[in-house]
Design an enzyme around this catalytic site. Sequence first.
Site, PDB file in Angstrom:
ATOM      1  N   GLY A  48       4.609   2.979 -17.225  1.00  0.00           N
ATOM      2  CA  GLY A  48       3.587   3.581 -16.356  1.00  0.00           C
ATOM      3  C   GLY A  48       2.196   3.457 -16.952  1.00  0.00           C
ATOM      4  O   GLY A  48       1.712   2.351 -17.194  1.00  0.00           O
TER       5      GLY A  48
ATOM      6  N   GLY B  79      13.291  14.113  -5.433  1.00  0.00           N
ATOM      7  CA  GLY B  79      12.502  12.893  -5.460  1.00  0.00           C
ATOM      8  C   GLY B  79      12.373  12.255  -6.835  1.00  0.00           C
ATOM      9  O   GLY B  79      11.616  11.308  -7.019  1.00  0.00           O
TER      10      GLY B  79
ATOM     11  N   LEU C  39       0.845  -1.196   0.000  1.00  0.00           N
ATOM     12  CA  LEU C  39       0.000   0.000   0.000  1.00  0.00           C
ATOM     13  C   LEU C  39       0.882   1.248   0.000  1.00  0.00           C
ATOM     14  O   LEU C  39       0.711   2.166   0.786  1.00  0.00           O
ATOM     15  CB  LEU C  39      -0.945  -0.026   1.215  1.00  0.00           C
ATOM     16  CG  LEU C  39      -2.169   0.884   1.193  1.00  0.00           C
ATOM     17  CD1 LEU C  39      -3.030   0.655  -0.038  1.00  0.00           C
ATOM     18  CD2 LEU C  39      -3.005   0.708   2.451  1.00  0.00           C
TER      19      LEU C  39
ATOM     20  N   LYS D 277      12.790  -3.720 -18.299  1.00  0.00           N
ATOM     21  CA  LYS D 277      11.582  -3.407 -19.069  1.00  0.00           C
ATOM     22  C   LYS D 277      11.711  -3.833 -20.531  1.00  0.00           C
ATOM     23  O   LYS D 277      10.775  -4.386 -21.109  1.00  0.00           O
ATOM     24  CB  LYS D 277      11.290  -1.907 -18.971  1.00  0.00           C
ATOM     25  CG  LYS D 277      10.880  -1.458 -17.558  1.00  0.00           C
ATOM     26  CD  LYS D 277      10.894   0.067 -17.458  1.00  0.00           C
ATOM     27  CE  LYS D 277      10.409   0.552 -16.100  1.00  0.00           C
ATOM     28  NZ  LYS D 277      10.672   2.014 -15.936  1.00  0.00           N
TER      29      LYS D 277
END
Lengths: 436, 436
Positions: free
Chosen positions: A130, A183, A9, A201
């Site tokens: 994504g 970040g 989570l 990927k």
Amino acid sequence: MVKIGILGLGTVGTGTVQILRDPVGRHHLLQSIEIQRVGVKSIDKPRAVDLPSELVTTDLDSIVSDPDIDIIVELMGGIEPARSLMLKAIAHGKHIVTANKAVIAKFGDEIFTAANQAGVYVMLEAAVGGGIPVIQPLKQSLGVNRIQRITGIINGTTNYILTRMTVEGGEFADILADAQKLGYAEADPTADVDGLDAGDKIAILASLAFGGRIKRDDVYCEGIRKISATDIAYADKLNFVIKLLAIAERVESGGVSVRVHPTFVPKDRPLATVNGVYNAILVEGEPLGQVMLFGPGAGAGATASAVVSDILAIVGVMQTNSSHEDAVNSPNTSLHPLLSCSHSHYSEMAPLSSLRSSFYVRFLCIDVPGVIGKLGTCFGEHHVSIESIVQTGFQGDRAEIVVVTHEVSEGDFESALAEIRGLDSIASIPSIVRVL
Amino acid sequence: MVKIGILGLGTVGTGTVQILRDPVGRHHLLQSIEIQRVGVKSIDKPRAVDLPSELVTTDLDSIVSDPDIDIIVELMGGIEPARSLMLKAIAHGKHIVTANKAVIAKFGDEIFTAANQAGVYVMLEAAVGGGIPVIQPLKQSLGVNRIQRITGIINGTTNYILTRMTVEGGEFADILADAQKLGYAEADPTADVDGLDAGDKIAILASLAFGGRIKRDDVYCEGIRKISATDIAYADKLNFVIKLLAIAERVESGGVSVRVHPTFVPKDRPLATVNGVYNAILVEGEPLGQVMLFGPGAGAGATASAVVSDILAIVGVMQTNSSHEDAVNSPNTSLHPLLSCSHSHYSEMAPLSSLRSSFYVRFLCIDVPGVIGKLGTCFGEHHVSIESIVQTGFQGDRAEIVVVTHEVSEGDFESALAEIRGLDSIASIPSIVRVL
């Protein structure tokens, strides 16, 4: 109702829960999905979503073996315990949705073999690009083509760093440090900046595009640590931008090449305009031509969108096949052939040395008057045809020479370079970058 | 084997047959597809594919009623007899794959109602964006998002013309004539240059994105005939390019707006870089953000790729659901919810006057000294806030004035313009173009 168990989570897990609990205005099928359990590391951590406490547990094993759960959504990341939990869930006849490119790239064969035996799906749209729909189109609509090549900008961190280096003219280390502060890069940036994440990927995309498994160790990965402001500036002068490209292609001499490396991309190519944390995947196939899919390569919302679309795809099949209960629990189920990955052989890999590439090489030299002749001779003897040799200036007391080759054999280029490295007049070779 | 009947053997039909008869290296499921019949207008016409003569017929009715055929692939184009044949095929329990945007945009409600009653699929990936996978992602992966807006460059002919006008500086009529000579525009260019083809396509996309049918007559269509070299040059000076955009969006004040019009697009937007006959579709959704799908919008290979991907999607479902025979023939079949279009209500449409847009307007004026004041006053009285008014030069003895507004109500703008048209000092208003 289809019942799901979510493992993890964090940001993507939270985004996934948010979509599922707010279905109005989205695909109507979302209303047939119920969150049965959510597994977390720590119960007490404050969360952005307010889940009933009986839904949340730290006992992940109980989720993957819960007989009421149809689909396990693995959003923990990392290799273990993700791999073991996925295998256990598969053994319990549960479908898997995962965003975990690392575990699929490294243990995909084990996981897919188990899934095919158990008659369950393993879905991984969120593992690459994504929110960009690329996995499902490759399995389905693009798959009617003979795929010749996939070229991707599929790591947002490195594209962010290279974009800032291009726009601001800064050095790699400084911009990496700033990206970490903001970040956009992890404290340990290895997986991103050394091309390993992109390697995971592109291994997945290659496996789908060419219908054979790919051994992760066979994927050549070269990152962007060596790219300097000087190289970015030269690229610009020559009408290129430098991008970290992940490439999977059929090689004429046979086999498949899968690799990640920084690349000079001509400014007029669509991939050259993909900046910042955006991702893009260019698919070339026959008879299709070129299709490019572009979008946010990361972020909670985009990745959660891909996760939920995979859940939806499984729910769609379950609702079509009315004998769902039996289907899930029987190994003889005919899985939907556009969702499952049934291939079990490995693609034949073409070694890097069998490829043909153009190169940009920057040398720092001691003996200027003679060195251009020596470089030309060395390259020539190894059949490396040169487009240009230019002495571009000085770095301290070293003369800087930039060579751009024509398309040559990677093997020949390597041999030439090995000899050049031994020349007294060559102080160092700070950069070698392939040219698209 | 799944048996298909193909109606039409033009460029797309030929491309489709070529893919199906050359399956090696493509999706393995293609080998489960058999071409049962191909319907043509004239048997004797020379063809690029060599089909056994017993496969080819001019009796199209016999194909749509052939009990052996599972899927009808309609590639004739035009409204009739395409519409009647599709309805007849549906009545015979056959699935439909079509590339016919015009018939779907105009008779989609009739066709989908019949298909839902008969329990068959109507697939139309090839109707929008050629080989770009956009229909299926909208039904499926992107559909988990709340779609806010779709912005497309979805007519290759007009994009080709506008791109050449931008690159060469030529006038619309000359470049259209050349495009017709080169085969990039039809002899009757109306459907393309007046935005009608883009209108058909955006109606289809809007219906999928917002889950309600769209009346084709409610789609506002404005083409590119009025765009002049002068406008292209002003756009460039202001850092824009002019594109024919098809837009479908949820409007804040309620309802959905679906429209096609030339638009000033800022040069740094991804859509601004889509040139020539290429198409692109930008999808904006929550929580996804922006995804752009880019590729060849037309051409035999690209369109055939989309047609075959639709056939494949149906075959995939048929092979999953083992009780296929019953399924196809029973109206109670549960259709795969990610392939079918089950919505039957109409989306509420927002009238153009309820939108807010920025405008570029070019005036030719007689009375220069007073006219800027009069324009300013007129716009101001109708609450149209102006970003700039510039007298840019002369066309003959007319002074040319260019106005760019802020984002204003379309209704207010129309009222202001109605009053301005009545001013003695305004000779003409050669261009009004919306600004993105």
